[in-house]
Scaffold this motif. Structure first.
Motif, PDB file in Angstrom:
ATOM      1  N   SER A 196       0.831  -1.218   0.000  1.00  0.00           N
ATOM      2  CA  SER A 196       0.000   0.000   0.000  1.00  0.00           C
ATOM      3  C   SER A 196       0.855   1.253   0.000  1.00  0.00           C
ATOM      4  CB  SER A 196      -0.940   0.017   1.205  1.00  0.00           C
ATOM      5  OG  SER A 196      -1.933  -0.954   1.040  1.00  0.00           O
ATOM      6  N   VAL A 207       2.712   1.668  -3.408  1.00  0.00           N
ATOM      7  CA  VAL A 207       1.811   2.115  -4.474  1.00  0.00           C
ATOM      8  C   VAL A 207       1.505   3.602  -4.318  1.00  0.00           C
ATOM      9  CG1 VAL A 207      -0.532   1.891  -5.411  1.00  0.00           C
ATOM     10  CG2 VAL A 207       0.828  -0.158  -4.926  1.00  0.00           C
ATOM     11  N   GLN A 208       1.220   4.018  -3.112  1.00  0.00           N
ATOM     12  CA  GLN A 208       0.943   5.430  -2.848  1.00  0.00           C
ATOM     13  C   GLN A 208       2.137   6.291  -3.251  1.00  0.00           C
ATOM     14  OE1 GLN A 208       0.173   6.220   1.296  1.00  0.00           O
ATOM     15  NE2 GLN A 208      -0.564   8.289   0.900  1.00  0.00           N
ATOM     16  N   ASN A 216      -3.416  -8.089  -0.749  1.00  0.00           N
ATOM     17  CA  ASN A 216      -3.303  -6.875  -1.572  1.00  0.00           C
ATOM     18  C   ASN A 216      -4.190  -6.863  -2.812  1.00  0.00           C
ATOM     19  OD1 ASN A 216      -1.393  -5.521   0.079  1.00  0.00           O
ATOM     20  ND2 ASN A 216       0.196  -6.900  -0.697  1.00  0.00           N
ATOM     21  N   LEU A 272      -5.895  -3.508  -3.925  1.00  0.00           N
ATOM     22  CA  LEU A 272      -5.168  -2.504  -4.713  1.00  0.00           C
ATOM     23  C   LEU A 272      -5.546  -2.583  -6.184  1.00  0.00           C
ATOM     24  CD1 LEU A 272      -1.663  -2.796  -3.017  1.00  0.00           C
ATOM     25  CD2 LEU A 272      -3.421  -1.038  -2.635  1.00  0.00           C
ATOM     26  N   ARG A 319      -9.368  -1.321  -6.857  1.00  0.00           N
ATOM     27  CA  ARG A 319      -9.559   0.131  -7.002  1.00  0.00           C
ATOM     28  C   ARG A 319      -9.740   0.524  -8.466  1.00  0.00           C
ATOM     29  NH1 ARG A 319      -4.575   2.285  -3.238  1.00  0.00           N
ATOM     30  NH2 ARG A 319      -5.298   1.308  -1.302  1.00  0.00           N
TER      31      ARG A 319
END
Length: 177
Positions: A58, A61-62, A120, A123, A126
């Protein structure tokens, strides 16, 4: 002389407009960097331990989206696992020096560990993608638009694809945004 070139460029832009081309598409075409052409005899060695601990995904990726926006690149999310032969082969292609250089110029890459296809997964959700096989690759603009919705699972059989076919596919997706 400067005025001459400015006038010629203005005519070029006007002609492009008449043909239905925008200045944005002209800039994109000018900025397109094609992938390297690999010798078909190049032996690809499957990579090991490509996917980091599942707990890091997370945050990585951000951070990738922040970097992509600042560097005008796209984000390439590579969902997979270290146990997966196709994932390791795809990573082996990515590790070729000329490939790695091209990928770095076009994408911010995040290998996302999905465990045994039980971690995950949100992700990918989304972007409307359900992971049922790996590798699953998403190409996303810095603004969050998924560019390869029609092919996110295409690299699921990376072992059967040539390295050049993988690069050409990534390039096609990259040119969409």
């Amino acid at each position: 002389m400067k005025g001459f070139f400015q006038v010629k460029f203005s005519y070029f832009l006007a002609g492009a407009f008449v043909l239905g081309l925008s200045t944005a598409s002209l800039a994109q075409a000018a900025d397109h960097v094609p992938p390297p052409h690999l010798d078909p005899a190049t032996q690809i060695t499957p990579a090991k331990d490509v996917y980091p601990d599942v707990s890091l995904a997370s945050k990585q990726v951000q951070e990738a989206f922040v970097t992509a926006a600042a560097s005008h690149r796209k984000v390439l999310l590579d969902f997979g696992g270290n146990w997966c032969p196709d994932c390791r082969m795809l990573a082996g292609v990515f590790n070729q020096p000329e490939v790695a250089q091209w990928l770095e110029s076009q994408f911010v890459i995040v290998p996302v560990n999905v465990g045994r296809i039980n971690q995950n997964l949100d992700l990918a959700q989304r972007y409307g993608v359900t992971i049922h096989e790996v590798p699953t690759v998403l190409i996303i603009t810095a603004g969050g638009k998924l560019l390869n919705a029609d092919g996110t699972h295409t690299l699921g059989n990376a072992r059967a694809m040539s390295a050049q076919a993988v690069l050409d596919l990534l390039d096609q997706w990259n040119q969409r945004g």
